[in-house]
Design an enzyme around this catalytic site. Structure first.
Site, PDB file in Angstrom:
ATOM      1  N   TRP A 102      11.545   5.993  -5.272  1.00  0.00           N
ATOM      2  CA  TRP A 102      12.548   6.325  -6.291  1.00  0.00           C
ATOM      3  C   TRP A 102      13.574   5.217  -6.413  1.00  0.00           C
ATOM      4  O   TRP A 102      14.327   5.175  -7.380  1.00  0.00           O
ATOM      5  CB  TRP A 102      13.217   7.670  -5.989  1.00  0.00           C
ATOM      6  CG  TRP A 102      14.249   7.666  -4.880  1.00  0.00           C
ATOM      7  CD1 TRP A 102      14.137   7.074  -3.666  1.00  0.00           C
ATOM      8  CD2 TRP A 102      15.539   8.295  -4.902  1.00  0.00           C
ATOM      9  NE1 TRP A 102      15.264   7.307  -2.918  1.00  0.00           N
ATOM     10  CE2 TRP A 102      16.144   8.050  -3.645  1.00  0.00           C
ATOM     11  CE3 TRP A 102      16.230   9.053  -5.838  1.00  0.00           C
ATOM     12  CZ2 TRP A 102      17.414   8.523  -3.313  1.00  0.00           C
ATOM     13  CZ3 TRP A 102      17.500   9.528  -5.513  1.00  0.00           C
ATOM     14  CH2 TRP A 102      18.075   9.255  -4.259  1.00  0.00           C
ATOM     15  N   ASP A 103      13.607   4.326  -5.434  1.00  0.00           N
ATOM     16  CA  ASP A 103      14.486   3.160  -5.523  1.00  0.00           C
ATOM     17  C   ASP A 103      14.328   2.478  -6.882  1.00  0.00           C
ATOM     18  O   ASP A 103      15.302   2.025  -7.486  1.00  0.00           O
ATOM     19  CB  ASP A 103      14.115   2.119  -4.454  1.00  0.00           C
ATOM     20  CG  ASP A 103      14.175   2.644  -3.042  1.00  0.00           C
ATOM     21  OD1 ASP A 103      13.815   3.816  -2.836  1.00  0.00           O
ATOM     22  OD2 ASP A 103      14.551   1.875  -2.138  1.00  0.00           O
ATOM     23  N   LYS A 111      23.074  11.580   5.232  1.00  0.00           N
ATOM     24  CA  LYS A 111      22.736  10.158   5.272  1.00  0.00           C
ATOM     25  C   LYS A 111      23.299   9.409   4.062  1.00  0.00           C
ATOM     26  O   LYS A 111      23.695   8.254   4.157  1.00  0.00           O
ATOM     27  CB  LYS A 111      21.211  10.040   5.293  1.00  0.00           C
ATOM     28  CG  LYS A 111      20.658   8.659   5.491  1.00  0.00           C
ATOM     29  CD  LYS A 111      19.135   8.727   5.504  1.00  0.00           C
ATOM     30  CE  LYS A 111      18.495   7.383   5.747  1.00  0.00           C
ATOM     31  NZ  LYS A 111      17.022   7.471   5.678  1.00  0.00           N
ATOM     32  N   GLN A 112      23.290  10.070   2.921  1.00  0.00           N
ATOM     33  CA  GLN A 112      23.708   9.411   1.690  1.00  0.00           C
ATOM     34  C   GLN A 112      24.052  10.481   0.664  1.00  0.00           C
ATOM     35  O   GLN A 112      23.846  11.667   0.902  1.00  0.00           O
ATOM     36  CB  GLN A 112      22.592   8.525   1.154  1.00  0.00           C
ATOM     37  CG  GLN A 112      21.357   9.297   0.720  1.00  0.00           C
ATOM     38  CD  GLN A 112      20.165   8.388   0.512  1.00  0.00           C
ATOM     39  OE1 GLN A 112      19.361   8.196   1.402  1.00  0.00           O
ATOM     40  NE2 GLN A 112      20.050   7.826  -0.672  1.00  0.00           N
ATOM     41  N   GLU A 146      18.034  12.528   3.941  1.00  0.00           N
ATOM     42  CA  GLU A 146      16.815  12.740   4.731  1.00  0.00           C
ATOM     43  C   GLU A 146      17.098  13.234   6.144  1.00  0.00           C
ATOM     44  O   GLU A 146      16.173  13.362   6.941  1.00  0.00           O
ATOM     45  CB  GLU A 146      15.999  11.440   4.763  1.00  0.00           C
ATOM     46  CG  GLU A 146      15.478  11.079   3.383  1.00  0.00           C
ATOM     47  CD  GLU A 146      14.875   9.682   3.322  1.00  0.00           C
ATOM     48  OE1 GLU A 146      15.466   8.758   3.925  1.00  0.00           O
ATOM     49  OE2 GLU A 146      13.832   9.517   2.681  1.00  0.00           O
TER      50      GLU A 146
END
Lengths: 776, 223
Positions: free
Chosen positions: A365-366, A600-601, A504
């Site tokens: 998906w980056d 994580k993000q 994640e």
């Protein structure tokens, strides 16, 4: 005018020689030639051939000699060209990045200095690559049979008479001209310049010079390290190597020319490649292309290459007045974004672009969510090629959905050549026990991410026909997937269970807000397209399903819960762990992190970044206040998105700290993984933070919204880009915005309401101080 | 001729040091020579002589002060590695598991020194070397430049890196619990690549044999 004409051809600064006879002041009056010293020639080499030293002034070299000296200077330049000397670059500190010279950081250096044109990429290794080097040549989209991107033959290698000698000189990446320059002492060092042509995508060129006794060109094309299958051959003066087998192969042909005089050797190398996954790699064809490239020659190729880069930058330049370090880092990111995808065909943009081996070149998906939005604005054809990659893999995505008893298209978490899921499913842990890799199974949000990318491309570029035409299946088939994936409970609520969001640290959760809201957005977009084509029953059904999806919204707290049960987890914050970024899963262990609220993000916040219109107005601030202290930024994708959101929320100073982290991520090897390639998604995030965060740009019903939020250190932020089919420039200063366009452009600056900008430059005052508005 | 220096004393550790030196000699493809520093002219050294003879290692007896003489012997440019017993007599107390002689040699060495505990029995050919690395250039460069070039026999190098609160990586893009080795393939491989800038470094162990350096078998273990 002349300076601009030259700049359009990539000729700037030190590449320009200005000769005159009267630059000094004459009784208080400017010399006759002083008017040539305009801003565009600020860094030009200026020589006075006037008779008196006073004819020169600061920065002007006095040679004297009059017209004869002019002729001599020009003769010198012609002689250099005739001798095929290594060309200079313009070492403008705002546009060049010196690579680390420390042998211990060589692999970082060669990733940082990678050159690519979207079709192929070559790492910036020393020509005499020693044991510390990992020179790599990749062709985009060419994978080996085990779904790893295939290393191609190497074309930059030289031999040294004494291979034990450490490399000398310094490598400098010239962002403006797209070249890698190696400086070295004129008498004893090795100097070189190389480029991967963006004007002739299959041409690559290298010129080097050094002591005859030391510089030995050797074979111009060589098999890569660890090559398991390669064929090498010689045809006259040309050499060729093919790596790989059957359909997955890369052929490179190259030729050297040598000039030796006075103990000095100059080598000029031209190379071409052929790789067609559908048709194999025929060395014959590579040789044929090499003949075509030879006909152009090094100098023409270089001139065309520089001009092509100048053209690219015209639509992509970043200027940050007051912060040269941030400006250079941002330009560095844009340089590699522009290098990552071709302008036509399909673009398989791997997580590390064409700069390293990490993740085997797989597409995540980056590409869709981080890289594509940047390219949609600075290189729309490349963004379109990225979408084409997804379109051509729809059959595999449909088959993947069918394989699990669902309908529509399920795009895989990782894909390579054929679009099947190549995420590792199980690996062997350090203790020898098998471990399940959950991302491939659970990170289903990529299905909606692919659809979002297509919709964003259409909205930003103004390609209104795209979604109803070629892009339609990407939205409709993904919506169809969600329609079959959602479980409806007896109370009528819709749920998506057992997924993993962008965070994640928490796997196999139920009703992840990011996944559900993106699926809801996807269903609504798909329904809109169905309605346009008269499929109203299905559209109504999808809209109802979208409405039924729970999204974690908690009106009491004003927060979206990241997933069911998240608020009940241990309330651990980063203030209790350490300053971010930290890989908290490694520090604390997966189990502890998974049972805590550490993330994580951006997960919920990623929704504010991508689909703010799907969320409750005013929820960005509370969600930032809640989730940011819990964010470890343990993902390279994280800091730039948080920077963008903080800027939008009116906190540009906090945003700047995270922006710097993202912008320097590879330049300072912050993750320790740059050796395996550059973090392209981070670079996409850097551009997005500038455009969508600090400039606050958004496409809103055909208008360009601009809501600047600049940190105090930035006197101005300016981007050149394309919007709705035309090249534009947007420059924000603390109290006003300047918009440059070629055709009428509808803008909404600082929420002052839509205004038409007429062709030319329009300045719009900011009504309130930037950074204080509320945003959804 | 380059050689491995076995620094012996007149204790039971002499056999262990000789054994270690011989095994290092096989690893480096070089002969072994022993040195014994006699500090007292009347001191018998029969046990040392006997141990060297049994190991078929030539012995040089030098008279002089112990530590300076050993340091001087180590400075011989033909010495590539030295082996010395960790201590003689009673095990040292305090924070260091080595005696003052071994410590003096370590502190003055500009080449690899192997410190051998006296109880070390013969374990045959050395097939594995543990390399604890903190990840800085300063700590890895000597290993890279001084140790690895000496290895000519096939050997497995096990890189050990222990994370602390201060050294835990800033970012790991793959979640580590879903697959350490996928994480390590990226981060660990990069760590070893940055720490050991050698073309064949791999944490997956899949590097083909054709490109291995002598003495290099790419395996990394992380904890």
């Amino acid at each position: 005018v002349v300076a601009a004409w030259l700049a359009d051809r990539g000729i700037t600064g030190e590449l320009t020689l200005i000769v005159g006879s009267g630059f000094g002041s004459d009784g208080g009056r400017e010399g006759l030639d002083s008017p040539m010293l305009v801003e565009g020639f600020l860094r030009a080499v200026v020589v006075s051939v006037g008779n008196a030293p006073a004819d020169a002034t600061d920065g002007v070299v006095h040679l004297g000699g009059g017209p004869d000296q002019v002729i001599a200077l020009l003769d010198q330049q012609l002689a250099r060209r005739a001798a095929h000397r290594v060309p200079h670059i313009d070492r403008d500190p705002a546009w060049v990045v010196p690579l680390p010279g420390d042998p211990g950081r060589e692999r970082v250096a060669e990733a940082l200095g990678a050159l690519a044109n979207g079709h192929s990429g070559t790492r910036g290794s020393w020509e005499e690559a020693g044991p510390e080097s990992t020179p790599i040549f990749f062709v985009s989209g060419v994978y080996s049979e085990d779904d790893h991107r295939l290393p191609g033959p190497l074309w930059t290698g030289f031999d040294l008479a004494d291979p034990a000698l450490p490399p000398t000189g310094q490598r400098v990446l010239d962002l403006r001209g797209g070249t890698l320059f190696r400086s070295g002492d004129d008498a004893t060092g090795i100097r070189s310049l190389r480029f991967v042509s963006v004007a002739s995508p299959q041409a690559m060129a290298l010129r080097a010079e050094g002591p005859e006794s030391q510089l030995l060109p050797g074979n111009p094309v060589r098999p890569p390290a660890n090559a398991e299958a390669f064929v090498s051959e010689q045809r006259g003066h040309r050499s060729g190597v093919t790596t790989g087998q059957r359909g997955t192969a890369i052929a490179v042909a190259a030729r050297d020319w040598e000039v030796t005089a006075s103990g000095h050797r100059i080598v000029e190398r031209l190379a071409t490649w052929v790789a067609d996954p559908a048709d194999g790699a025929r060395l014959d064809e590579a040789y044929e292309r090499l003949v075509e490239v030879e006909a152009l020659g090094f100098d023409t190729l270089l001139a065309e290459h520089r001009e092509a880069w100048a053209s690219r930058w015209a639509d992509a330049e970043v200027t940050i007045d007051g912060d040269p370090a941030a400006e250079l880092a941002a330009r560095y990111a844009v340089f590699h974004l522009l290098s990552a995808a071709p302008d036509s065909g399909e673009a398989a943009v791997g997580a590390r672009g064409l700069t390293g081996t990490a993740y085997a070149g797989h597409v995540f998906w980056d590409a869709d969510v981080f890289v594509l939005p940047a390219l949609a604005a600075i290189r729309p054809p490349a963004a379109r090629a990225m979408i084409e990659y997804r379109l051509r893999r729809l059959p595999a995505a449909r088959a993947a959905a069918l394989a699990v008893g669902l309908r529509g298209a399920r795009f895989p978490w990782e894909s390579g050549d054929d679009g099947t899921d190549v995420t590792p499913h199980q690996i062997v842990g350090p203790d020898g026990a098998p471990l399940i890799v959950a991302a491939g199974q659970h990170e289903e949000h990529i299905v909606a991410d692919v659809a979002w990318a297509a919709a964003h491309y259409a909205s930003w570029t103004g390609d209104t026909g795209f979604l109803g035409g070629a892009g339609r299946p990407l939205l409709v088939e993904t919506a169809r997937y969600w329609a079959s994936r959602i479980q409806t409970d007896t109370d009528g609520s819709g749920h998506i269970r057992s997924v993993m969001g962008p965070d994640e640290y928490h796997q196999a959760v139920d009703d992840n807000a990011y996944t559900n809201v993106m699926a809801r957005w996807n269903l609504r977009q798909g329904a809109a397209l169905l309605a346009r084509s008269g499929e109203t029953d299905q559209a109504t059904e999808w809209r109802a399903l979208a409405e039924s999806l729970v999204d974690g919204w908690d009106p009491r707290s004003g927060l979206y819960e990241q997933f069911t049960g998240y608020f009940d987890l241990e309330q651990l914050q980063m203030s209790e762990v350490g300053p971010p970024p930290i890989a908290a899963d490694m520090l604390l262990g997966a189990q502890r992190v998974g049972s805590s609220q550490l993330i994580k993000q951006a997960d919920v916040l990623m929704l504010h970044h991508l689909v703010p219109e799907e969320l409750t107005e005013g929820s960005l601030g509370p969600c930032l206040d809640f989730y940011e202290p819990r964010t470890t930024h343990g993902s390279s994708l994280s800091p730039a998105i948080s920077a963008s959101l903080l800027a939008r929320a009116g906190e540009p100073e906090r945003a700047l700290a995270l922006f710097r982290l993202a912008a320097r991520l590879d330049l300072d090897d912050i993750t320790g993984t740059t050796v395996d390639g550059l973090h392209l998604a981070t670079m996409g995030g850097v551009w997005q933070a500038l455009a969508f965060g600090f400039l606050g740009m958004a496409s809103e019903q055909g208008a360009l919204a601009i809501r600047p939020s600049l940190p105090g250190a930035w006197r101005a932020l300016a981007l050149r880009l394309r919007f709705a089919g035309q090249p534009i420039g947007v420059r924000a200063e603390p109290d006003h915005v300047t918009v440059t366009c070629l055709a009428p452009l509808l803008v909404n600056v600082g929420d002052q309401g839509p205004t038409w900008c007429t062709p030319g430059t329009t300045t719009i005052a900011l009504g309130s101080s930037p950074g204080t508005r509320s945003h959804p | 001729v380059s050689f491995v220096l076995a620094a012996l004393d007149n204790s039971a550790s002499a056999r262990a040091v000789l054994d270690a030196a011989v095994r290092i000699g096989r690893l480096t493809g070089t002969p072994v020579r022993a040195v014994y520093v006699r500090t007292d002219p009347l001191e018998p050294f029969d046990a040392v002589e006997s141990a060297a003879t049994r190991a078929q290692v030539p012995l040089r007896v030098v008279e002089g002060p112990l530590e300076p003489t050993l340091i001087d012997a180590l400075g011989d440019p033909e010495v590539i590695v030295a082996a010395i017993g960790a201590w003689s007599g009673a095990p040292p107390t305090g924070p260091y598991p080595t005696g003052h002689t071994a410590r003096a040699l370590l502190e003055h060495a500009d080449k690899p020194v192997v410190v051998v505990p006296p109880a070390t029995g013969s374990r045959g050919v050395i097939r594995r070397i543990l390399l604890p690395l903190e990840g800085t250039e300063g700590s890895s460069r000597p290993v890279l430049e001084r140790l690895l070039p000496l290895l000519v026999d096939q050997v497995e190098l096990v890189v050990l890196h222990v994370f602390t609160d201060a050294t835990v990586p800033a970012m790991l893009d793959r979640p580590c619990w879903t697959g350490p080795s996928t994480t390590w393939t990226s981060w660990g491989g990069s760590f070893s690549a940055g720490t050991f800038p050698m073309r064949t470094v791999s944490s997956s162990g899949r590097a083909p044999s054709s490109n291995r350096l002598p003495g290099w078998r790419p395996t990394s273990t992380w904890t």
